[in-house]
Design an enzyme around this catalytic site. Structure first.
Site, PDB file in Angstrom:
ATOM      1  N   LYS A 205       0.838  -1.192   0.000  1.00  0.00           N
ATOM      2  CA  LYS A 205       0.000   0.000   0.000  1.00  0.00           C
ATOM      3  C   LYS A 205       0.878   1.249   0.000  1.00  0.00           C
ATOM      4  CE  LYS A 205      -3.282   0.131   3.048  1.00  0.00           C
ATOM      5  NZ  LYS A 205      -4.031  -0.019   4.319  1.00  0.00           N
ATOM      6  N   ARG A 276      -1.756 -12.022   8.975  1.00  0.00           N
ATOM      7  CA  ARG A 276      -0.799 -10.945   9.255  1.00  0.00           C
ATOM      8  C   ARG A 276      -0.631 -10.759  10.756  1.00  0.00           C
ATOM      9  NH1 ARG A 276       0.976  -7.211   5.795  1.00  0.00           N
ATOM     10  NH2 ARG A 276       0.458  -5.333   6.980  1.00  0.00           N
ATOM     11  N   HIS A 299       3.953  -1.328   7.529  1.00  0.00           N
ATOM     12  CA  HIS A 299       3.123  -0.366   8.240  1.00  0.00           C
ATOM     13  C   HIS A 299       3.712   1.033   8.134  1.00  0.00           C
ATOM     14  CE1 HIS A 299       1.259  -3.701  10.972  1.00  0.00           C
ATOM     15  NE2 HIS A 299       0.589  -3.536   9.850  1.00  0.00           N
ATOM     16  N   TYR A 308      -1.330  -4.315  16.627  1.00  0.00           N
ATOM     17  CA  TYR A 308      -1.335  -5.769  16.469  1.00  0.00           C
ATOM     18  C   TYR A 308      -0.873  -6.430  17.761  1.00  0.00           C
ATOM     19  CZ  TYR A 308      -1.831  -5.648  11.321  1.00  0.00           C
ATOM     20  OH  TYR A 308      -2.276  -5.492  10.039  1.00  0.00           O
TER      21      TYR A 308
END
Length: 332
Positions: A205, A276, A299, A308
């Site tokens: 991303k 993930r 990230h 997380y």
């Protein structure tokens, strides 16, 4: 193309998209230009494309000109989102999803203001759902369950995937922690060598690119799948029995099925994104540093990786375990 999907369908949207702004540009061209501003993030562009398309369809059904609406109409749209159900799940949209949909509408209007196509952003002050950004509904699996999922993958019969594709898909999700979108988009040409190691270039991303090592077991699964297909460099990395690129839906079904075979409770809650979280938890438990896990997961900040961590630690460290043990009801 995502832009084509928004601009050309459904047919009921045609009149709205053909409407002309004061600048002389059609609504369709303004939508396309706005989506083009997200060129570095295919994931964001795809989500916002769907979200804005839904909003434009809503305007069509209400007989509204999207270039002329004001705050009350946008507020009405938000209220209807709160009462709507997701057609894919039959459940209400999560608050985070509704917030994203409203953000997409606001982003488009902000673009229109900058382009001189409208005088104000009617969605700027629209109410948006509040939700706890420190909470994640994602369910993970344990290290042992992840191992069981991988162990059973090679011998698993699948309607559309060869066993080699099943095994490779789970290995890439669990052992590398990549996103399902990254897995589906991976090409054979993304494989390579660096510092004496087999590697995979992962396109993440936000336009990020990471070179990830392929541990020996994963590299062997890659070779087995490619040899079985006699694949060329210009083909997808993971394909179905008929040579088509693996889809997100197929990966989701595969993960749930593997979780059920591994004895995971409520396997229907396990998603590719769960893998993930599993990757991060196992890596943390095995001593991987926060920055290394952040970089591997792609990230944008360590805070996301720490979320997380929080999801996993908040359950294992919950005082409920101590209280149950003290009152004599701890599990054997």
């Amino acid at each position: 193309m995502i832009i084509v999907d928004v601009v050309s369908s459904p047919a009921s949207r045609t009149g709205t998209l053909a409407a002309t702004a004061s600048t002389g540009h059609s609504v369709g061209s303004l939508v396309a230009a706005w989506l083009g501003s997200f060129s570095e993030s295919g994931h964001t562009r795809s989500a916002y494309s769907r979200d804005l398309g839904e909003y434009l369809d809503w305007c069509v059904r209400r007989g509204l000109d999207p270039l002329s609406v004001r705050l009350p109409e946008v507020q009405m749209y938000g209220a209807e989102l709160a009462a709507a159900t997701n057609p894919r799940t039959g459940k209400e949209f999560a608050a985070s999803t509704r917030a994203r949909k409203m953000a997409a509408v606001s982003s488009w209007y902000t673009f229109l203001v900058r382009a001189g196509a409208t005088d104000a952003n009617p969605a700027r002050d629209a109410a948006r759902p509040r939700y706890d950004r420190g909470h994640s509904p994602t369910t993970s699996v344990t290290e042992g369950q992840a191992g069981a999922m991988l162990a059973s993958a090679g011998g698993s019969e699948h309607r559309t995937l060869e066993p080699s594709a099943v095994a490779l898909t789970l290995a890439l999700l669990i052992d590398l922690g990549i996103r399902v979108s990254e897995l589906c988009a991976a090409e054979v040409a993304d494989l390579g060598q660096r510092d004496g190691m087999r590697v995979l270039t992962v396109r993440m991303k936000g336009g990020k690119v990471r070179t990830r090592p392929l541990p020996a077991p994963v590299a062997s699964l890659v070779d087995a799948h490619l040899t079985e297909r006699d694949a060329g460099r210009d083909e997808p990395l993971v394909t179905t029995r008929v040579g088509a690129r693996i889809s997100r839906h197929q990966v989701s079904r595969l993960v749930q099925r593997a979780a059920a075979q591994a004895g995971v409770e409520m396997p229907q809650t396990i998603t590719p994104h769960s893998m993930r979280h599993t990757f991060n938890t196992i890596a943390r438990q095995r001593g991987a540093a926060l920055e290394d896990r952040r970089d591997a997961l792609g990230h944008s900040s360590a805070a996301i990786t720490q979320l997380y961590d929080h999801v996993a630690l908040s359950l294992t460290g919950d005082p409920a375990h101590l209280v149950a043990a003290a009152t004599g009801r701890a599990s054997d």
